[in-house]
Design a protein around this motif. Structure first.
Motif, PDB file in Angstrom:
ATOM      1  N   VAL A  83     -12.140 -50.106 -16.874  1.00  0.00           N
ATOM      2  CA  VAL A  83     -11.949 -48.940 -17.744  1.00  0.00           C
ATOM      3  C   VAL A  83     -12.685 -48.990 -19.022  1.00  0.00           C
ATOM      4  CG1 VAL A  83     -10.210 -47.712 -19.226  1.00  0.00           C
ATOM      5  CG2 VAL A  83      -9.671 -48.649 -17.073  1.00  0.00           C
ATOM      6  N   PHE A  84     -13.814 -48.009 -19.070  1.00  0.00           N
ATOM      7  CA  PHE A  84     -14.395 -47.822 -20.503  1.00  0.00           C
ATOM      8  C   PHE A  84     -13.956 -46.561 -21.331  1.00  0.00           C
ATOM      9  CE2 PHE A  84     -18.604 -46.690 -22.277  1.00  0.00           C
ATOM     10  CZ  PHE A  84     -18.842 -47.645 -23.335  1.00  0.00           C
ATOM     11  N   GLY A  85     -12.828 -47.164 -22.052  1.00  0.00           N
ATOM     12  CA  GLY A  85     -11.720 -45.958 -22.690  1.00  0.00           C
ATOM     13  C   GLY A  85     -12.382 -45.723 -24.174  1.00  0.00           C
ATOM     14  N   VAL A  86     -11.932 -44.357 -24.168  1.00  0.00           N
ATOM     15  CA  VAL A  86     -11.995 -43.842 -25.583  1.00  0.00           C
ATOM     16  C   VAL A  86     -11.219 -44.690 -26.457  1.00  0.00           C
ATOM     17  CG1 VAL A  86     -11.936 -42.041 -27.305  1.00  0.00           C
ATOM     18  CG2 VAL A  86     -12.958 -41.536 -25.007  1.00  0.00           C
ATOM     19  N   ALA A  87     -11.620 -45.213 -27.622  1.00  0.00           N
ATOM     20  CA  ALA A  87     -10.563 -45.856 -28.466  1.00  0.00           C
ATOM     21  C   ALA A  87      -9.447 -44.950 -29.500  1.00  0.00           C
ATOM     22  CB  ALA A  87     -11.068 -46.998 -29.511  1.00  0.00           C
ATOM     23  N   LYS A  88     -10.466 -43.770 -29.995  1.00  0.00           N
ATOM     24  CA  LYS A  88      -9.705 -43.078 -31.049  1.00  0.00           C
ATOM     25  C   LYS A  88      -8.628 -42.398 -30.447  1.00  0.00           C
ATOM     26  CE  LYS A  88     -11.300 -38.848 -33.589  1.00  0.00           C
ATOM     27  NZ  LYS A  88      -9.838 -38.530 -33.977  1.00  0.00           N
ATOM     28  N   ASP A  89      -7.517 -42.582 -31.358  1.00  0.00           N
ATOM     29  CA  ASP A  89      -6.248 -42.096 -31.163  1.00  0.00           C
ATOM     30  C   ASP A  89      -5.436 -42.782 -30.293  1.00  0.00           C
ATOM     31  OD1 ASP A  89      -6.175 -40.307 -33.302  1.00  0.00           O
ATOM     32  OD2 ASP A  89      -6.760 -38.560 -31.970  1.00  0.00           O
ATOM     33  N   ALA A 126       0.601 -46.828 -29.987  1.00  0.00           N
ATOM     34  CA  ALA A 126       1.937 -47.211 -29.264  1.00  0.00           C
ATOM     35  C   ALA A 126       2.318 -46.024 -28.637  1.00  0.00           C
ATOM     36  CB  ALA A 126       2.678 -48.085 -30.298  1.00  0.00           C
ATOM     37  N   ALA A 127       2.177 -44.706 -29.402  1.00  0.00           N
ATOM     38  CA  ALA A 127       2.906 -43.446 -28.917  1.00  0.00           C
ATOM     39  C   ALA A 127       2.096 -42.636 -28.116  1.00  0.00           C
ATOM     40  CB  ALA A 127       3.024 -42.587 -30.034  1.00  0.00           C
ATOM     41  N   THR A 128       0.826 -42.721 -28.231  1.00  0.00           N
ATOM     42  CA  THR A 128      -0.164 -41.874 -27.243  1.00  0.00           C
ATOM     43  C   THR A 128      -0.263 -42.761 -26.042  1.00  0.00           C
ATOM     44  OG1 THR A 128      -2.095 -42.769 -28.394  1.00  0.00           O
ATOM     45  CG2 THR A 128      -1.115 -40.807 -29.173  1.00  0.00           C
ATOM     46  N   ASN A 129      -0.535 -43.933 -25.974  1.00  0.00           N
ATOM     47  CA  ASN A 129      -1.091 -44.867 -24.764  1.00  0.00           C
ATOM     48  C   ASN A 129      -0.673 -46.328 -24.847  1.00  0.00           C
ATOM     49  OD1 ASN A 129      -2.305 -45.504 -22.287  1.00  0.00           O
ATOM     50  ND2 ASN A 129      -4.055 -44.346 -22.798  1.00  0.00           N
ATOM     51  N   PRO A 130       0.707 -46.473 -24.915  1.00  0.00           N
ATOM     52  CA  PRO A 130       0.892 -47.849 -24.726  1.00  0.00           C
ATOM     53  C   PRO A 130       0.538 -48.706 -23.592  1.00  0.00           C
ATOM     54  CG  PRO A 130       2.947 -46.531 -24.413  1.00  0.00           C
ATOM     55  CD  PRO A 130       1.703 -45.519 -24.739  1.00  0.00           C
ATOM     56  N   THR A 131       0.051 -47.939 -22.580  1.00  0.00           N
ATOM     57  CA  THR A 131      -0.373 -48.659 -21.525  1.00  0.00           C
ATOM     58  C   THR A 131      -1.802 -49.297 -21.824  1.00  0.00           C
ATOM     59  OG1 THR A 131       0.760 -46.906 -20.262  1.00  0.00           O
ATOM     60  CG2 THR A 131      -0.992 -48.531 -19.032  1.00  0.00           C
ATOM     61  N   ALA A 132      -2.556 -48.267 -22.579  1.00  0.00           N
ATOM     62  CA  ALA A 132      -3.980 -48.760 -22.789  1.00  0.00           C
ATOM     63  C   ALA A 132      -3.720 -50.052 -23.802  1.00  0.00           C
ATOM     64  CB  ALA A 132      -4.815 -47.817 -23.596  1.00  0.00           C
ATOM     65  N   LEU A 133      -2.969 -50.104 -24.748  1.00  0.00           N
ATOM     66  CA  LEU A 133      -2.587 -51.146 -25.517  1.00  0.00           C
ATOM     67  C   LEU A 133      -2.393 -52.521 -24.842  1.00  0.00           C
ATOM     68  CD1 LEU A 133      -0.839 -49.745 -28.658  1.00  0.00           C
ATOM     69  CD2 LEU A 133      -3.498 -50.048 -28.577  1.00  0.00           C
ATOM     70  N   GLU A 134      -1.619 -52.315 -23.586  1.00  0.00           N
ATOM     71  CA  GLU A 134      -1.250 -53.546 -23.210  1.00  0.00           C
ATOM     72  C   GLU A 134      -2.345 -53.909 -22.146  1.00  0.00           C
ATOM     73  OE1 GLU A 134       2.454 -54.205 -20.722  1.00  0.00           O
ATOM     74  OE2 GLU A 134       3.238 -52.516 -21.662  1.00  0.00           O
ATOM     75  N   ALA A 135      -3.347 -53.096 -21.906  1.00  0.00           N
ATOM     76  CA  ALA A 135      -4.504 -53.430 -21.134  1.00  0.00           C
ATOM     77  C   ALA A 135      -5.596 -54.196 -21.994  1.00  0.00           C
ATOM     78  CB  ALA A 135      -5.108 -52.233 -20.476  1.00  0.00           C
ATOM     79  N   THR A 175     -10.124 -61.933 -40.170  1.00  0.00           N
ATOM     80  CA  THR A 175      -8.946 -61.957 -39.439  1.00  0.00           C
ATOM     81  C   THR A 175      -9.257 -61.737 -37.775  1.00  0.00           C
ATOM     82  OG1 THR A 175      -8.489 -59.678 -39.849  1.00  0.00           O
ATOM     83  CG2 THR A 175      -7.748 -61.069 -41.488  1.00  0.00           C
ATOM     84  N   GLN A 176     -10.372 -61.438 -37.471  1.00  0.00           N
ATOM     85  CA  GLN A 176     -10.678 -61.145 -36.328  1.00  0.00           C
ATOM     86  C   GLN A 176      -9.848 -59.806 -35.544  1.00  0.00           C
ATOM     87  OE1 GLN A 176     -10.700 -64.511 -33.767  1.00  0.00           O
ATOM     88  NE2 GLN A 176     -12.218 -65.816 -35.118  1.00  0.00           N
ATOM     89  N   GLU A 177      -9.549 -58.824 -36.453  1.00  0.00           N
ATOM     90  CA  GLU A 177      -8.712 -57.861 -36.130  1.00  0.00           C
ATOM     91  C   GLU A 177      -9.809 -56.777 -35.732  1.00  0.00           C
ATOM     92  OE1 GLU A 177      -4.756 -57.378 -38.385  1.00  0.00           O
ATOM     93  OE2 GLU A 177      -6.372 -57.947 -39.658  1.00  0.00           O
ATOM     94  N   VAL A 178      -9.365 -55.637 -34.987  1.00  0.00           N
ATOM     95  CA  VAL A 178      -9.958 -54.578 -34.842  1.00  0.00           C
ATOM     96  C   VAL A 178      -9.280 -53.296 -35.173  1.00  0.00           C
ATOM     97  CG1 VAL A 178     -11.615 -55.395 -33.082  1.00  0.00           C
ATOM     98  CG2 VAL A 178      -9.494 -54.352 -32.185  1.00  0.00           C
ATOM     99  N   TRP A 179      -9.920 -52.158 -35.456  1.00  0.00           N
ATOM    100  CA  TRP A 179      -9.079 -50.870 -35.905  1.00  0.00           C
ATOM    101  C   TRP A 179     -10.055 -49.687 -35.766  1.00  0.00           C
ATOM    102  CZ3 TRP A 179      -9.139 -46.704 -39.018  1.00  0.00           C
ATOM    103  CH2 TRP A 179      -8.003 -45.874 -39.275  1.00  0.00           C
ATOM    104  N   TRP A 180      -9.222 -48.701 -35.205  1.00  0.00           N
ATOM    105  CA  TRP A 180      -9.988 -47.549 -34.896  1.00  0.00           C
ATOM    106  C   TRP A 180      -9.138 -46.247 -35.577  1.00  0.00           C
ATOM    107  CZ3 TRP A 180      -8.753 -50.739 -30.951  1.00  0.00           C
ATOM    108  CH2 TRP A 180      -7.557 -50.583 -30.458  1.00  0.00           C
ATOM    109  N   GLU A 181      -9.838 -45.251 -35.727  1.00  0.00           N
ATOM    110  CA  GLU A 181      -8.875 -43.960 -36.320  1.00  0.00           C
ATOM    111  C   GLU A 181      -7.752 -43.503 -35.316  1.00  0.00           C
ATOM    112  OE1 GLU A 181     -11.971 -44.357 -37.113  1.00  0.00           O
ATOM    113  OE2 GLU A 181     -11.606 -44.234 -39.370  1.00  0.00           O
ATOM    114  N   GLY A 182      -6.476 -43.468 -35.767  1.00  0.00           N
ATOM    115  CA  GLY A 182      -5.377 -43.170 -34.748  1.00  0.00           C
ATOM    116  C   GLY A 182      -4.845 -44.538 -34.246  1.00  0.00           C
ATOM    117  N   ARG A 183      -5.329 -45.493 -34.673  1.00  0.00           N
ATOM    118  CA  ARG A 183      -4.459 -46.880 -34.126  1.00  0.00           C
ATOM    119  C   ARG A 183      -3.426 -47.134 -34.814  1.00  0.00           C
ATOM    120  NH1 ARG A 183      -1.950 -50.050 -32.708  1.00  0.00           N
ATOM    121  NH2 ARG A 183      -2.307 -52.329 -32.115  1.00  0.00           N
ATOM    122  N   THR A 184      -3.532 -46.608 -36.182  1.00  0.00           N
ATOM    123  CA  THR A 184      -2.289 -46.546 -36.820  1.00  0.00           C
ATOM    124  C   THR A 184      -2.417 -45.401 -37.900  1.00  0.00           C
ATOM    125  OG1 THR A 184      -3.488 -48.376 -38.543  1.00  0.00           O
ATOM    126  CG2 THR A 184      -1.372 -49.206 -37.224  1.00  0.00           C
TER     127      THR A 184
END
Ligand code: GTP
Ligand code: SPV
Ligand code: MN
Length: 631
Positions: free
Chosen positions: A332-338, A341-350, A368-377
């Motif tokens: 899967v080459f999936g869009v990160a934006k938005d 955990a509410a919109t796509n918990p499955t993707a987060l687990e993947a 911290t080796q973290e990543v973030w995108w708009e809508g992640r939180t």
């Protein structure tokens, strides 16, 4: 970085040795690698397989091409003018001028091959040319003959993405029916800061020479421009092959379809019924989200959604006369934006630690080796220390009031299908799955109801051809414009739209059990305050359940000039609050708005040569029904 050094071009003997080490015995593959090595002049050649992933990841981390994003997670940043597909630089070339369509930017094969050889000449100097043998299908698929390819690329992160997105390794090419049956897919990155992206001197060209089964992409290392198995082979080349394959008896002599479709299964655990739904939405319009969807909590006890694919499906009529579909991809080459955990918990687990996922062009914190995108939180991290935006610039250094996104709007995550928690148990089964429903959808703020079912084949194909939606960030410079995107294939069509429509009628028309068609829209907005009328995401399953109940004769819906729409009672809204005004708008048709639309559709369809009369007849039936309704 990027593995450049001063070594001269690799010798013929050294290429032979690399091919021996890589156990490449097919003489046509060997000749193809030798030929392109003399053109692009890499310093060395290396044959790769999925088993090389850990070593290549380590090399990429060493070289700074990847950065660590937690345990077994990686971050990569592409060149800042190389963040999406470039549609106007993308070309389908053949020797036959009748392959020219409205959208495929057709050019002559000889002209484009010569132009690409010229552009690529010497451009891999100092770099490694990786030989990436791949298969775009599960092993043993009836369409496997069209699935094999060998990508040559001078870009290690591209190899790492390919390993996640396709089945990579020479063993996948061992049983070619004909040793010449592989797609030649050449990718040369080019000197990205000096290619004039978006200027009149733009050096990039992304060419599929479809009648030679040759793909020549120059000037990008990003997504569909560079992972040639995915878009160029899986969609453009396969679109062309799907029609040509009719002559070879595939699909009962009708050939196959290659579409930008998601593919999912729905199981009713109470009745034991199982259905499969395929569907096309334009890029960045919800295919990944729908295929990964979990049933909403209120329905979750009863219904299960199984993921088969999120971006490509190949469809054909099987020996038993049914319409089948399979996902040729491996990841899967999936869009990160938005994605959250509410919109796509499955993707987060993947994409959790250990998954091997690669994040591209999101925001990154090297400390911290973290990543973030708009809508992640809902809000970005409050402590901005260490955070870099997608261009690598420190958030802490931003001018006050700078509200530009931290992540690029087309930033993505790459992970394998096996990491997707709701992946179907039989996702690698070569037989594919029978298709019960084909849906089309896109971002349309008005006119389109939540779902309207179409039970006639020609009207279903007509609906796909007239799919109109707002453009997204998945292609350069287009966000928000309204445009037609036939079947969501506008950027991927390999030949003319009229012939493509004919091919659709022939393939699906041959199926003994016809799929039900539908148009869905999760993006209707209230014109007053702009809120989405439908909550979307997990709740979208409710519309699909209604559609399948309609197909099975359990509900009747409400007939409108443009299809059958659910009544408010038929749509299962258990546990969901949708304001009355929104629900009414979602389940009704604005006849006036539709009558306007019909004139645009007539112009749109009139562009297409050899459009089958059945499609025009469908258009006239819908137009007449709208006129009758207006009286
Ligand atoms: P490509 O990979 O580009 O072909 O896109 P895709 O069709 O798979 O798109 P994807 O599912 O990744 O969705 C893209 C964007 O649409 C994301 O930002 C999602 O959050 C948003 N989206 C998806 N489904 C819904 C929905 O039901 N409602 C709303 N409002 N947004 C959605
Ligand atoms: C799309 O743009 O539709 C994608 C992403 O699925 S890419 O691989 O870049 O084409
Ligand atoms: Mn896509």
């Amino acid at each position: 970085g990027m593995g450049q050094d001063t070594a001269g071009p690799v010798s013929v003997a050294a290429v032979n040795e690399a091919l021996d080490v890589g156990r490449v015995t097919n003489p046509y593959v060997r000749a193809y690698v030798q030929y392109w090595a003399t053109i692009t002049e890499p310093a060395r050649v290396e044959v790769v397989s999925a088993l090389d992933d850990a070593r290549l990841v380590a090399e990429a981390l060493d070289a700074g091409e990847l950065q660590p994003a937690g345990h077994g997670l990686y971050y990569s940043r592409s060149y800042s003018k190389d963040t999406a597909r470039s549609e106007e630089r993308t070309i389908v070339a053949t020797d036959d001028e009748t392959d020219a369509g409205v959208y495929n930017n057709w050019r002559r094969g000889d002209e484009m091959v010569a132009a690409q050889i010229h552009r690529m000449a010497g451009q891999s100097a100092g770099r490694t040319m990786y030989v990436v043998p791949y298969l775009m299908s599960p092993e043993g698929s009836p369409l496997a003959q069209y699935a094999a390819g060998v990508q040559l690329t001078d870009n290690r992160p591209v190899v790492l993405h390919m390993i996640r997105m396709a089945r990579v390794g020479i063993e996948h090419l061992d049983e070619l029916p004909d040793p010449m049956d592989f797609v030649k897919a050449v990718h040369v990155t080019g000197d990205l800061p000096n290619l004039g992206q978006g200027t009149p001197e733009d050096q990039r060209y992304f060419v599929t020479v479809a009648d030679r089964r040759t793909i020549l992409h120059f000037g990008s290392s990003y997504g569909g421009n560079a992972l040639l198995g995915k878009i160029a082979h899986g969609l453009r080349q396969a679109c062309f092959d799907g029609r040509a394959s009719a002559e070879h008896g595939v699909g009962g002599g009708r050939g196959f379809l290659a579409e930008q479709f998601m593919l999912l299964g729905i199981t009713d655990t109470v009745t034991g019924k199982r259905w499969h739904v395929a569907g096309g939405f334009p890029s960045a319009s919800g295919k990944t989200n729908l295929a990964m969807t979990l049933a909403p909590d209120a329905l979750g006890e009863r219904y299960r959604v199984d993921f088969y694919g999120d971006d490509i499906a190949w469809l054909w009529v099987g020996d038993d006369g049914r319409l089948y579909a399979m996902n040729p991809e491996f990841g899967v080459f999936g869009v990160a934006k938005d994605t959250n955990a509410a919109t796509n918990p499955t993707a987060l687990e993947a994409i959790t630690p250990g998954s091997g996922a690669i994040f591209t062009n999101v925001a990154y914190n090297p400390t911290t080796q973290e990543v973030w995108w708009e809508g992640r939180t809902p809000e970005p991290p409050t402590d901005v220390t260490g955070w870099l935006d997608w261009k690598g610039e420190a958030i802490a250094d931003r001018e006050p009031g700078d509200t530009s996104p931290w992540a690029h709007p087309n930033s993505r995550f790459t992970t394998t299908l096996a990491n997707v928690p709701n992946v179907a148990a039989d996702f690698e089964a070569p037989a594919g799955v029978p298709v019960d429903a084909i849906i089309f959808g896109g971002r349309t703020r008005d006119r389109e109801p939540l779902v309207r079912a179409v039970t006639d084949l020609a009207e279903g194909v007509y609906d796909g051809l007239t799919l109109g939606a707002e453009a997204t960030f998945a292609a350069d410079g287009l966000d928000g414009q309204l445009r037609y995107d036939p079947m969501s294939m506008r950027p991927f069509l390999a030949y003319g739209e009229g012939d493509y429509a004919r091919h659709w009628l022939e393939v699906v028309g041959a199926a003994t059990e016809q799929p039900i068609f539908a148009h869905v829209n999760w993006f209707a907005k209230d014109p007053e305050d702009g809120h989405f009328r439908w909550p979307g995401y997990r709740e979208n399953l409710r519309a699909l359940l209604w559609l399948l109940a309609l197909k099975d004769g359990e509900v009747t819906g409400h007939r409108t000039p443009v299809g059958i729409v659910p009544t408010a009672e038929e749509l299962d809204l258990t546990g969901l609050e949708v304001p009355e005004a929104d629900l009414e708008a979602l389940l009704s048709i604005d006849t006036e708005r539709w009558r306007q639309e019909m004139a645009f559709r007539a112009d749109h369809l009139a562009q297409f040569e050899r459009l089958p009369e059945e499609i025009w007849a469908a258009h006239r039936r819908v137009a007449q029904a709208l006129e009758d309704a207006a009286e």
